[in-house]
Design an enzyme around this catalytic site. Structure first.
Site, PDB file in Angstrom:
ATOM      1  N   HIS A 103      79.325 -82.833  54.144  1.00 44.57           N
ATOM      2  CA  HIS A 103      80.448 -83.655  54.608  1.00 44.57           C
ATOM      3  C   HIS A 103      80.150 -84.257  55.969  1.00 44.57           C
ATOM      4  O   HIS A 103      79.062 -84.078  56.536  1.00 44.57           O
ATOM      5  CB  HIS A 103      81.736 -82.824  54.652  1.00 44.57           C
ATOM      6  N   CYS A 163      78.625 -75.036  55.437  1.00 39.96           N
ATOM      7  CA  CYS A 163      78.385 -76.367  54.880  1.00 39.96           C
ATOM      8  C   CYS A 163      77.270 -77.083  55.631  1.00 39.96           C
ATOM      9  O   CYS A 163      76.754 -76.589  56.633  1.00 39.96           O
ATOM     10  CB  CYS A 163      79.660 -77.208  54.945  1.00 39.96           C
TER      11      CYS A 163
END
Length: 531
Positions: free
Chosen positions: A156, A164
């Protein structure tokens, strides 16, 4: 009826609460997965990137493949050209990843996943709380087979990570647009490969003692396939391991056929790793405070330009997660092997007969510390004793402990008797007896006739005094006479003390001990029974 209506009215609320709880437990706490598009998700691919594709004989709608490397903090976007092979399009710097090198194992460990993951259009999130994102699909079949847990591990925007890969808003916008056009061109899913580091011989030699090295070598099998053939490897799971190959791997074969080009690359890497280890490359492990970041975002004047259209002003990184952890560089720890080689014995240069410059072998370390004189065999000792032509030669008698045949062979011919019966022994004796001769207690003296034959003349007696028996130097013994026992001689146990008569064993008659008379150093040991 009222209660039933109340329950039905509560179901949407419970469902919304459950969704909110699941999202709050997710690694990056991304917002929902709405099918509705947004202005960000419809942004076109930058023109400079489209021009770069044209120079590499690619089109915007050709299939893609993405690779991520934690240690180097880089993410590569590959595109398949008209020739059917993948080629590198661009490399993006990763703004933030969390945890350590190694796979994600459980929910909440802040680890970014490592492995091979298919990304479909349904995993793209145009309404992400982190600008734009796509779900890696963790846990996949391999992760579940290994009992790993976790969810909502994304690639992201912004620069905040809790398991992430954070890419900044500008980077994820471009990656999202490239993936969207590939889906529009008919690609059903693109492969996302996540590695702890680039699978080079240098890194494999460096991290050879890391606890995750077995898993990383399994990942390298897929990396070798892609780098050698520039084709997307088909991925299967057999037990708790990945398998890579062509259609047979996709069909579930546990031993898929490996292309010779891939085999050649693996063998070449193995040779390079062995050479690096032989040259002294230390085995280390990198320990991070909490993940890392590409130097592009820290250095004031970066040496490389990873974006094809990168401008001097850095992109907006947004909120950076745990900046204090990024301030500390990873610590490199040397990992010793579990078992160190031990030198069993030193090579004594005084007794080393090897030529100068010759490398020692395994036998060199097993050489004795000294170089003793060779011990003759029983047959050689008996032959030397039975030869009357060389009276001046020293007589050396090997130990006959537990075997009367040695002394019978030595003294039987002197008495002129029949050959001695074979000894009773539990097992065959070796060709050469290396047992040192031990001091033996005095036994019953020999008869006069035997003594006369052993010492026929004073000259012979004088020559016999030069004979030596290793390990024997008893005090002078007085002359004693003993009448020979009647009947045939047989084996008997030795007396407990000097001068005592031997006691017969079961089913055996006592045998008279034999002893020579002469100088202090001139005595033959009495025979002992077999064990």
């Amino acid at each position: 009826m009222v209660r039933l209506k109340g329950r039905l009215a509560m179901r949407p609320v419970l469902a919304a609460s459950g969704l909110a709880l699941a999202l709050s437990l997710g690694a990056c706490q991304d917002a929902g997965f709405s099918a509705a598009g947004s202005a960000r998700a419809r942004e076109p691919i930058p023109q400079k990137t489209v021009a770069l594709m044209a120079t590499k004989n690619m089109s915007p709608r050709d299939p893609i493949l993405i690779r991520a490397f934690k240690k180097e903090s880089e993410m590569e976007v590959w595109k398949r050209g008209a020739d059917g092979q993948y080629a590198l399009l661009k490399t993006f710097p990763i703004c933030r990843w969390s945890g350590q090198l190694g796979p994600k194992v459980r929910e909440g460990d802040r680890q970014a996943p490592e492995g091979f993951y298919p990304i479909t259009m349904g995993q793209m999130n145009p309404n992400s709380s982190y600008y734009l994102s796509f779900d890696t699909g963790y846990p996949n079949a391999f992760d579940r087979a290994n009992g790993r847990t976790g969810s909502y591990l994304m690639v992201h925007g912004t620069c905040s990570s809790a398991g992430c890969f954070a890419m900044t808003d500008e980077a994820i916008s471009e990656i999202y647009a490239i993936a969207r056009e590939a889906f529009a061109g008919g690609q059903r899913a693109f492969q996302f490969q996540s590695y702890p580091f680039r699978m080079t011989a240098q890194n494999l030699a460096k991290f050879r003692n890391d606890p995750h090295i077995g898993f990383w070598k399994n990942l390298k099998e897929g990396s070798d396939y892609f780098e050698a053939l520039h084709e997307e490897p088909r991925v299967g799971v057999c037990g708790t391991r990945y398998v890579f190959g062509g259609q047979d791997a996709a069909a579930g074969a546990c031993n898929p056929k490996v292309d010779p080009v891939v085999v050649a690359k693996r063998e070449k890497d193995e040779v390079e790793v062995a050479e690096l280890v032989a040259k002294g490359t230390a085995a280390t492990r990198l320990v991070y405070q909490d993940g890392g970041q590409h130097p592009f975002f820290r250095d004031s004047s970066p040496s490389t330009q990873l974006f094809a259209e990168q401008a001097q002003p850095r992109p907006n990184m947004g909120v950076i997660s745990r900046p204090e952890a990024l301030a500390a560089a990873p610590e490199e720890i040397v990992i010793e092997p579990k078992a160190k080689p031990v030198l069993l014995a030193k090579n004594d240069p005084k007794h080393d007969k090897t030529k100068p410059g010759t490398k020692p072998t395994a036998l060199a370390f097993a050489a004795p510390a000294s170089n003793p004189a060779p011990i003759p065999t029983r047959e050689a000792a008996a032959a030397a004793a039975a030869a009357p032509a060389s009276p001046a030669a020293p007589i050396t008698v090997a130990s006959a402990d537990g075997d009367l045949s040695g002394y019978r062979k030595l003294l039987g011919n002197l008495f002129g008797g029949a050959p001695a019966a074979p000894p009773v022994a539990p097992a065959a004796l070796p060709a050469a007896d290396t047992t040192p001769v031990a001091a033996i207690s005095p036994a019953v003296p020999l008869p006069k006739k035997v003594t006369a034959r052993l010492h026929p003349t004073p000259a012979a007696h004088h020559e016999a005094t030069t004979a030596k028996v290793d390990g024997l130097n008893p005090a002078p013994a007085k002359k004693a006479e003993t009448k020979p026992a009647e009947g045939k001689p047989s084996e008997a146990k030795p007396a407990a003390k000097a001068g005592e008569a031997a006691k017969p064993g079961e089913g055996k008659t006592p045998e008279t001990g034999k002893r020579t008379e002469g100088a202090n150093r001139n005595r033959v040991a009495a025979s002992q029974p077999a064990n």
